[in-house]
Design an enzyme around this catalytic site. Sequence first.
Site, mmCIF file in Angstrom:
data_model
loop_
_atom_site.group_PDB
_atom_site.id
_atom_site.type_symbol
_atom_site.label_atom_id
_atom_site.label_comp_id
_atom_site.label_asym_id
_atom_site.label_seq_id
_atom_site.Cartn_x
_atom_site.Cartn_y
_atom_site.Cartn_z
ATOM 1 N N GLU A 73 7.861 76.847 58.632
ATOM 2 C CA GLU A 73 8.364 75.522 58.947
ATOM 3 C C GLU A 73 7.452 74.492 58.270
ATOM 4 O O GLU A 73 6.257 74.426 58.544
ATOM 5 C CB GLU A 73 8.357 75.322 60.466
ATOM 6 C CG GLU A 73 8.975 74.005 60.882
ATOM 7 C CD GLU A 73 9.003 73.830 62.401
ATOM 8 O OE1 GLU A 73 8.010 74.191 63.049
ATOM 9 O OE2 GLU A 73 10.008 73.322 62.915
ATOM 10 N N GLU A 96 10.136 74.797 73.698
ATOM 11 C CA GLU A 96 11.015 74.412 72.596
ATOM 12 C C GLU A 96 10.124 74.288 71.382
ATOM 13 O O GLU A 96 9.316 73.359 71.292
ATOM 14 C CB GLU A 96 11.743 73.105 72.937
ATOM 15 C CG GLU A 96 13.028 72.934 72.171
ATOM 16 C CD GLU A 96 12.844 72.171 70.878
ATOM 17 O OE1 GLU A 96 12.529 72.834 69.860
ATOM 18 O OE2 GLU A 96 13.006 70.956 70.898
ATOM 19 N N LYS A 99 1.964 64.603 79.092
ATOM 20 C CA LYS A 99 1.030 64.243 78.024
ATOM 21 C C LYS A 99 1.789 63.977 76.728
ATOM 22 O O LYS A 99 2.373 64.877 76.146
ATOM 23 C CB LYS A 99 0.007 65.347 77.763
ATOM 24 C CG LYS A 99 -1.087 64.867 76.779
ATOM 25 C CD LYS A 99 -1.897 65.973 76.180
ATOM 26 C CE LYS A 99 -1.309 66.539 74.919
ATOM 27 N NZ LYS A 99 -1.396 65.659 73.738
ATOM 28 N N CYS A 114 12.594 69.708 64.555
ATOM 29 C CA CYS A 114 12.480 71.159 64.735
ATOM 30 C C CYS A 114 13.772 71.857 64.335
ATOM 31 O O CYS A 114 13.755 73.001 63.921
ATOM 32 C CB CYS A 114 12.085 71.504 66.159
ATOM 33 S SG CYS A 114 12.983 70.550 67.369
ATOM 34 N N GLY A 122 2.789 77.206 71.419
ATOM 35 C CA GLY A 122 3.710 77.786 72.399
ATOM 36 C C GLY A 122 3.301 79.199 72.777
ATOM 37 O O GLY A 122 3.308 79.569 73.955
#
Lengths: 509, 300
Positions: free
Chosen positions: A416, A285, A211, A319, A268
């Site tokens: 982040e 990840e 996806k 990232c 995640g």
Amino acid sequence: MKNRASPRKSAPRSAATPRKPSPRELIFGGLWDYDPAPETADPRIDSRYGLFIGGRFVPPRHNKYFASISPGSERQLSEVAEAGSEDVDAAYRAARRALAGEWGRMAAAERGKVLFRIARLLQDRSREFAVAESLDGGKPIRESRDFDVPLAAAHFFYHAGWADKLDLLAPGCAARPCGVVGQVIPWNFPLLMLAWKLAPALAAGNTVVLKPAETTPLTALKFCSILQEAELPPGVVNMVTGAGATGATVVAHPLASKIAFTGSTGVGKAILRQLAGSGKKLTLELGGKAANIVFEDAPMDQAVEGIINGIFFNQGHVCCAGSRLLVQESIAPEMILRLKRRISTLRVGDPLDKNTDIGAINSKAQLAKIRRLVAAGVAEGAKLHQPSCRLPQRGFYFPPTLFSGVEQSHRIAREEIFGPVLSVLTFRTPEEAIEKANNTTYGLSAGVWTQKGSRILLMASRLKAGVVWANTYNKFDPSAPFGGYKESGFGREGGRQGLLEYCHLQPMP
Amino acid sequence: MKSRYGTVDAVGVSERVAKFAMRSIKGVSKTWGLRKVVSMMDLTTLEGKDTPGKVAALCRKAITPHVEMDLPHVAAACVYPAMVTYARTCLTGSPVRVASVATAFPAGQSPWRLRIEEVRRALAQGADEIDMVINRGAFLCGEGGRVQEEIATVAEVCGSATLKVILEVSELETLDNIRAASFLAMEVLRPGDFIKTSTGKTSSNATLETHQVMIEAIRDYFLATGVPVGMKPAGGIRTAKQSLQFLVAVKETLGDAWLVPTRYRFGASSLLNDVLRQLEKERVGAYPASYGFSESESAY
């Protein structure tokens, strides 16, 4: 809120009284402007895409489509199918059939040839894919042309070579495919992340339901024509498009024997909870808040370039972006001056212009998130620096931004941002640098800038980060495993280690 | 000596300059850039076979680079000391300056008294600018002070003439050496003097990398002292495209104030014709025939 005013607001200039630069300042003005230099290759984007299941495009069961727009202009590029649970189920059943069929029986060397063909076809159509990637995601054409597309092809080349050498992966063990693999990829490097996921999965003989991200599905959908042309058997790779709900269905499907996810730490964690006890293999990840550590003996100009590349590459949608600059206190004022001067020469604008350094923010939602966190940085007392660059009228843009006077506790030092925003902190000794660099929930990457070789080795051994770059930043290679510590995820992608994640090992007698 | 001036990482420099070479310069910005290149050129002939006739032809080309195009004159004509008197005759009354190499160019391996005497002679015969070579032998054996003293003395002798200091980067070899030598020179130069990459007489000449180290040194020295030193890459720049890449590096490193002939020069002989060819293409819309502009270094 005392530092709220941006440089542009605090220094209003009228045409009659232009501000004279101080005699010792450099002038980066408009004496020699570059003409627009747009890349003109045809991206060959269809007006509507269905779901790629069993080797061909099919309409979604509920006939629902959503628009894919270009963040650089806010214009619609195409309409993309929204996959429901029946569609995802059809994709998984096609993948299972393919595993039992031609693909599963194919000699490993032949599998390798298919991957070589994919790599070459992508190279043949590299300009077309680069333009499509920049249109769909907003990244500068220079990056999609010189980084995303070539590196995606390199991943297929690298793993093509592995296909018939799997016995060498783990001596004494036979490496068997996991089976059907569910993969969910992010919007920051749409084609490259597709390559990172598909190439090892296929080299090991798995079949895939993938996806793409809902804001950047177009290069993945275009990639289906390469899979067809490379004569990958039908059903080996299936693509289902949609938003979070579609992704959740892909992850939850009972036929999946392994899930690979790249994206936010929040999602995640949800996947990890969801898969507990399911017996599925999982690699994650996730996010990062990398420290880029500059010692006083570092080569200054190259450190400046590395910092700029580390945070402004791909608008900071990386990232492993070096979003926390840790600079030794003795050179901090000088470093901040140099960074301010350097960001004033960055060219923000049309992603398709070959001279653009910083393109468009990927989506309206991401732009809003960046603005929120930048406002939080100002509110918490950090000092904001932005060049007075002109941003395009339409599209999602944010100027390169630098915060000095940032403390460890500030949100802009902990969370982040995933945007072109650099937080500058200082340290006094190597020990303090290590302590501050590791004081984060993440651990994906780090950078060290020093002339001293022994210090590089010390830092690399003490930093809790999946990759530590020394006197450089953002360097990738298909043979180098990439992945994180702590909340940056687990499992590695790339190299022998990455390939192992797509195999079941069986001891050989 | 090197640590005093900071260090340079060669890999990082290569990556930086690769981005300059990637800039796409088209249309109006290309024409503007190329006209600028013409005006910044030190049109050069430095050959054993130079004659008064050759120098005269060079000087005519320096004043009028192309008869049909409305172009600026070049900045200077650069010749050997023995040719200065002929160049002076041709260029008197024109705005083109006479530049002469001196100090036992290119090796500089002559007694000091002869080297400095050569500067005096060239000036006496009418040179407006002196291109000296540094004492690489002294630099490489660690006698930076001597290198600097020699430059200071030549600068003093130059008086009102412009001084350009050739580092001969290919013989210094490392980027750390090039940065240190740039500072040694700048510390004794006057505003408006130049540092220059090469003689053009060794195997490698001006590259974007060595150029970058030097213009970053110029920038750092200017920001620290307020003294603007000029830059002159020389040797190896043969195509219009290359010259634009150097100019892009200047624009994005030193800024607009260095995009003038008083602060930036190209030392070149065959570059001018390729620039003219490109300008003609922009003007007419098609490349001129191959025989329209000579590619020979010694044809003017």
